[in-house]
Design an enzyme around this catalytic site. Structure first.
Site, PDB file in Angstrom:
ATOM      1  N   ARG A   1      10.941  15.593   0.699  1.00 33.86           N
ATOM      2  CA  ARG A   1      10.843  15.658  -0.894  1.00 33.86           C
ATOM      3  C   ARG A   1      10.787  16.819  -1.486  1.00 33.86           C
ATOM      4  O   ARG A   1      10.132  16.914  -2.668  1.00 33.86           O
ATOM      5  CB  ARG A   1      10.227  14.351  -1.381  1.00 33.86           C
ATOM      6  CG  ARG A   1      10.912  13.880  -2.673  1.00 33.86           C
ATOM      7  CD  ARG A   1      10.193  12.887  -3.569  1.00 33.86           C
ATOM      8  NE  ARG A   1      10.756  12.554  -4.916  1.00 33.86           N
ATOM      9  CZ  ARG A   1      10.315  11.759  -5.700  1.00 33.86           C
ATOM     10  NH1 ARG A   1       8.917  11.541  -5.490  1.00 33.86           N
ATOM     11  NH2 ARG A   1      10.806  11.650  -6.862  1.00 33.86           N
TER      12      ARG A   1
ATOM     13  N   LYS B   1      -0.523   5.977 -13.103  1.00 32.69           N
ATOM     14  CA  LYS B   1       0.278   5.758 -12.033  1.00 32.69           C
ATOM     15  C   LYS B   1       0.120   6.974 -10.839  1.00 32.69           C
ATOM     16  O   LYS B   1       0.402   8.070 -11.330  1.00 32.69           O
ATOM     17  CB  LYS B   1       1.641   5.559 -12.299  1.00 32.69           C
ATOM     18  CG  LYS B   1       2.708   5.219 -10.997  1.00 32.69           C
ATOM     19  CD  LYS B   1       4.097   4.821 -11.303  1.00 32.69           C
ATOM     20  CE  LYS B   1       5.016   4.556 -10.415  1.00 32.69           C
ATOM     21  NZ  LYS B   1       6.371   4.218 -10.530  1.00 32.69           N
ATOM     22  N   TRP B   2      -0.435   6.538  -9.749  1.00 30.90           N
ATOM     23  CA  TRP B   2      -0.760   7.383  -8.593  1.00 30.90           C
ATOM     24  C   TRP B   2       0.279   7.486  -7.662  1.00 30.90           C
ATOM     25  O   TRP B   2       0.048   6.474  -6.888  1.00 30.90           O
ATOM     26  CB  TRP B   2      -2.242   7.034  -8.239  1.00 30.90           C
ATOM     27  CG  TRP B   2      -2.877   8.229  -7.285  1.00 30.90           C
ATOM     28  CD1 TRP B   2      -2.215   8.313  -6.071  1.00 30.90           C
ATOM     29  CD2 TRP B   2      -4.090   8.808  -7.334  1.00 30.90           C
ATOM     30  NE1 TRP B   2      -3.083   9.433  -5.386  1.00 30.90           N
ATOM     31  CE2 TRP B   2      -4.271   9.545  -6.207  1.00 30.90           C
ATOM     32  CE3 TRP B   2      -5.107   9.029  -8.015  1.00 30.90           C
ATOM     33  CZ2 TRP B   2      -5.433  10.326  -5.929  1.00 30.90           C
ATOM     34  CZ3 TRP B   2      -6.374   9.661  -7.975  1.00 30.90           C
ATOM     35  CH2 TRP B   2      -6.517  10.514  -6.774  1.00 30.90           C
ATOM     36  N   ASP B   3       0.841   8.405  -7.509  1.00 33.91           N
ATOM     37  CA  ASP B   3       2.005   8.390  -6.591  1.00 33.91           C
ATOM     38  C   ASP B   3       1.781   9.187  -5.371  1.00 33.91           C
ATOM     39  O   ASP B   3       0.928  10.266  -5.403  1.00 33.91           O
ATOM     40  CB  ASP B   3       3.244   8.905  -7.190  1.00 33.91           C
ATOM     41  CG  ASP B   3       4.558   8.275  -6.670  1.00 33.91           C
ATOM     42  OD1 ASP B   3       4.455   7.631  -5.579  1.00 33.91           O
ATOM     43  OD2 ASP B   3       5.636   8.148  -7.283  1.00 33.91           O
TER      44      ASP B   3
ATOM     45  N   ASN C   1       4.365  10.726  -2.415  1.00 30.46           N
ATOM     46  CA  ASN C   1       5.653  10.476  -1.926  1.00 30.46           C
ATOM     47  C   ASN C   1       5.992  11.396  -0.480  1.00 30.46           C
ATOM     48  O   ASN C   1       7.457  11.455  -0.348  1.00 30.46           O
ATOM     49  CB  ASN C   1       6.717  11.141  -2.987  1.00 30.46           C
ATOM     50  CG  ASN C   1       6.831  10.252  -3.895  1.00 30.46           C
ATOM     51  OD1 ASN C   1       7.286   8.854  -3.912  1.00 30.46           O
ATOM     52  ND2 ASN C   1       6.571  10.483  -5.333  1.00 30.46           N
TER      53      ASN C   1
ATOM     54  N   ASP D   1      10.263   0.636  -4.272  1.00 25.58           N
ATOM     55  CA  ASP D   1      11.187   1.288  -5.455  1.00 25.58           C
ATOM     56  C   ASP D   1      12.753   0.634  -5.270  1.00 25.58           C
ATOM     57  O   ASP D   1      13.452   0.841  -6.369  1.00 25.58           O
ATOM     58  CB  ASP D   1      11.515   2.564  -4.855  1.00 25.58           C
ATOM     59  CG  ASP D   1      10.391   3.809  -4.872  1.00 25.58           C
ATOM     60  OD1 ASP D   1       9.777   3.246  -5.989  1.00 25.58           O
ATOM     61  OD2 ASP D   1      10.555   4.686  -4.306  1.00 25.58           O
TER      62      ASP D   1
END
Length: 731
Positions: free
Chosen positions: A449, A482-484, A486, A554
């Site tokens: 990503r 919101k702790w993402d 990826n 998701d």
């Protein structure tokens, strides 16, 4: 007392309301497992140590009087390495001499009320269950390898009312030279029969938590992660279900690892048909260098025992997580119903659009607006600016304070998105500190990503990210993060650790993430933290310790969400499952809401593009969110119809702890041929009379559980993707 020690027999007996766990300190200090199963009153269980017959080819200790005793077949609490036990070992260490023989024997124990916190190396804290002195009792066993001086302290905490135990191990080098720890599992469980099925969840991005059940087989079966995170492929949970047991009846053992890194659950069935289960850090990507006096603490493993099948096991784990693991004030405090900007705007927004979102969302009854990815640096797509956590004032004119004040003026609180562990090569942070990313010396760097992973083992990296976050969070009225996360870790290497400590990297990374989360949650305890990792890529108990909810997937398609959420519920309570209504076209708005309300419920769409009919449905869902909040967040879950098995329906029921109220939900995945439908409920009080809301029908709990709820529909009947909820209240 839930923990007893008989000095005559040297037997430890750990009792909960439903189960007994027993082992003994045998001759020569061997710690021998005896029993784990339904609660029994017997005190002397020593005859259960022998399984099968003595094999003359098996090594044995000549100092043990009974010739039948050989570690090759004896069940143990801490099986070592190269000791005559040829099965998988729970601990392995390499000493100065170079061999890996690891032989720890019982030295002593202590029993005390309550449960201590877990501290890892150098003061780092590990997430773990907590309990007051009146809630639990702890047994600590001291063991020693006399040759190397390696000590192990086995910890067993008994939660008597919940049929649960918490287990972990602390290893200390009390010898005079360094030891390389190569394997350190948190838990070993020995069983006398392979008459079990193994149940666990596997998946991938947007298709997490697929449940599979298969028989135990001779040999080694395992689930694991080597991604640096737990990942979506396998969840750090496994259940063992007795043959013939199902959702509602029979024996079930649940095993859940309180950890967010590389994990392993290994099960070996030996030639006698006896399983050994190990759970903890994945040994394939782990080693730990222990100098004299140094200590290593393993993560914690939670186990529950149920005689009420998978459903009873799940409800025990749910209660344990909600009451003794999820420490956020938001676990038992009513949470805001939020709308997230991602699916509505992606990166293409400004302050005015977000205020317009807030204004329309307020009309629906929404409590909070969450600004997702794209608010910082030059972040206009996913190729840039991760790591540059300064507000982009070209998008947010007047700055973030002005935006938040305008959103607050519309009557909504404000939340924000971060991905603290990641960095884009196209960022100011990367250009200033290219040495801060995770990379192996001389290796090409992979991108996923368009991003790299920051080395969270290093304090200067964590300090930089925290300081950037503090500049925004500490100076503004932010109520939610919101702790993402990826991407996973590849080309793992550390620029600071010496060669002999490179095997510590993955565990140190997780400890660094925990330290940063601890700093964030303790500095701003009022903030509701929600975890995310490309959806459910890091959905584990370690994360729940810091964040009372995690974005489950998701994939917001409500039909796909059925197997995802029902699968997650094997281990995790509905109150922690992030679930939103989105613009996905597969079903109508009613079903989207009925599926989302099984979890935390929120919205992930553009409120400016909603039709009037959709707005009315949204208002009803907001009203239902408040009406059923206690049921959906604190009620007991009963999975009535499995969407992975039944071709037509998915049914579940939430029952209040006092059994005064219940909410039944049915989703029609595929239109059935038979419109005469009765569905037996579960968990009600058979003596109570329940009214079906909106009707004159009053039935006993006994009848509703025996005959069922009438769900018959007139022709043409329910359509694909339709749903219904039934609310029951005791008279």
């Amino acid at each position: 007392m839930s923990i007893q020690f008989d000095q005559k027999t040297n037997i430890f007996k750990l009792d909960t309301d439903v189960s007994t766990y027993a082992f003994m300190a045998y001759e020569q200090g061997y710690l021998v497992h005896l029993y784990y199963g339904p609660k029994v009153p017997d005190e002397d269980l020593s005859h259960l140590m022998y399984r099968g017959w003595y094999d003359s080819l098996s090594p044995r200790n000549p100092k043990v009087r009974d010739r039948r005793f050989s570690l090759d077949s004896i069940p143990q609490e801490l099986p070592g390495n190269s000791t005559g036990d040829f099965r998988i070992s729970a601990i392995e260490a390499q000493a100065t001499a170079g061999d890996c023989v690891t032989d720890l024997r019982y030295m002593g124990h202590r029993i005390y009320p309550g449960k201590p916190e877990l501290y890892a190396v150098e003061g780092f804290k590990l997430p773990a269950a907590f309990a007051g002195e009146d809630e639990a009792e702890t047994l600590e066993i001291e063991m020693l390898d006399k040759v190397t001086g390696l000590k192990a302290y086995l910890s067993y905490t008994v939660f008597a009312k919940n049929g649960a135990m918490a287990r972990s191990m602390r290893v200390e080098n009390t010898g005079g030279s360094a030891v390389q720890l190569r394997r350190a599992y948190s838990m070993c469980l020995e069983l006398p029969t392979m008459d079990y099925d193994m149940v666990h969840m596997y998946g991938r991005w947007a298709k997490e938590n697929t449940v599979t059940r298969h028989p135990l087989m001779h040999g080694i079966q395992s689930i694991r992660s080597k991604r640096g995170m737990t990942g979506p492929n396998h969840n750090p949970f496994m259940a063992l279900l007795r043959k013939g047991a199902d959702e509602d009846q029979g024996e079930a053992i649940g095993i859940s690892i309180v950890y967010s890194g590389n994990f392993s659950i290994e099960t070996e069935v030996d030639t006698l048909g006896c399983p050994r289960v190990l759970a903890g850090i994945d040994p394939g990507s782990f080693s730990w260098h222990l100098e004299p006096g140094e200590i290593f603490q393993t993560p914690e493993v939670l186990t529950v025992f149920s005689t009420e099948g998978l459903g009873g096991m799940s409800r025990s784990l749910h209660r344990l997580f909600m009451n003794n693991l999820m420490r956020s004030q938001w676990t038992h405090k009513k949470r805001p119903l939020l709308i997230n900007s991602w699916e509505a705007a992606v990166f293409d927004f400004d302050d005015n659009l977000l205020v317009d979102f807030a204004r329309e969302a307020k009309k629906l009854g929404v409590d909070m607006l969450v600004m997702d990815d794209g608010w910082f640096g030059t972040r206009n797509d996913d190729t840039q600016a991760l790591g540059d956590w300064q507000v982009n004032e070209n998008k947010l004119r007047g700055g973030i304070k002005s935006l938040i004040e305008r959103v607050n003026a519309e009557g909504l609180s404000f939340g924000i998105w971060y991905e603290p562990e990641m960095v884009n090569p196209n960022s100011d942070l990367y250009r200033a500190h290219p040495d801060w990313i995770i990379k192996a010396q001389g290796r090409e760097e992979s991108l996923s990503r368009n991003q790299c992973v920051l080395d969270m083992t290093r304090k200067e990296v964590r300090d930089n990210i925290f300081d950037q976050m503090a500049e925004v969070i500490g100076n503004n009225n932010i109520q939610y993060i919101k702790w993402d996360c990826n991407r996973n870790i590849s080309e793992a290497g550390n620029a600071v650790l010496p060669k002999e400590r490179q095997g510590e990297f993955f565990h140190r990374y997780v400890l660094g993430v925990y330290e940063l989360m601890e700093r964030v949650t303790s500095t701003w305890p009022h903030i509701l933290l929600e975890n995310c990792s490309s959806g459910g890529g890091r959905f584990d108990p370690g994360m729940l310790y810091y964040s009372p909810q995690i974005w489950t997937s998701d994939n917001t398609d409500p039909i796909e969400r059925l197997t995802i959420q029902m699968g997650a519920s094997l281990c995790y309570p509905p109150a922690c499952m992030g679930a939103h209504v989105s613009a996905n076209p597969r079903t109508g708005f009613e079903t989207k809401g009925n599926v989302a309300i099984m979890g935390t419920h929120g919205f992930e769409l553009d409120p400016l593009k909603m039709t009037e009919e959709e707005k009315e449905w949204a208002k009803k869902q907001v009203a239902d969110y408040h009406k059923y909040y206690d049921l959906t967040h604190y009620g007991d879950l009963y999975r009535l119809t499995d969407p992975a098995v039944d071709p037509f329906f998915c049914d579940w029921e939430l029952v209040s702890p006092d059994k005064e109220e219940a909410l039944f939900t049915r989703v029609v995945m595929r239109k059935p041929e038979n419109y005469y439908q009765m569905k037996r409920l579960r968990g009600l009080d058979p003596e109570k009379m329940y009214r079906v809301e909106g009707t004159e029908q009053v039935c006993s709990g006994a009848l509703l559980m025996a005959a069922g709820l009438d769900l018959s529909q007139p022709w043409p009947g329910p359509e694909d993707g339709s749903s219904v909820t039934v609310h029951l209240t005791a008279e």
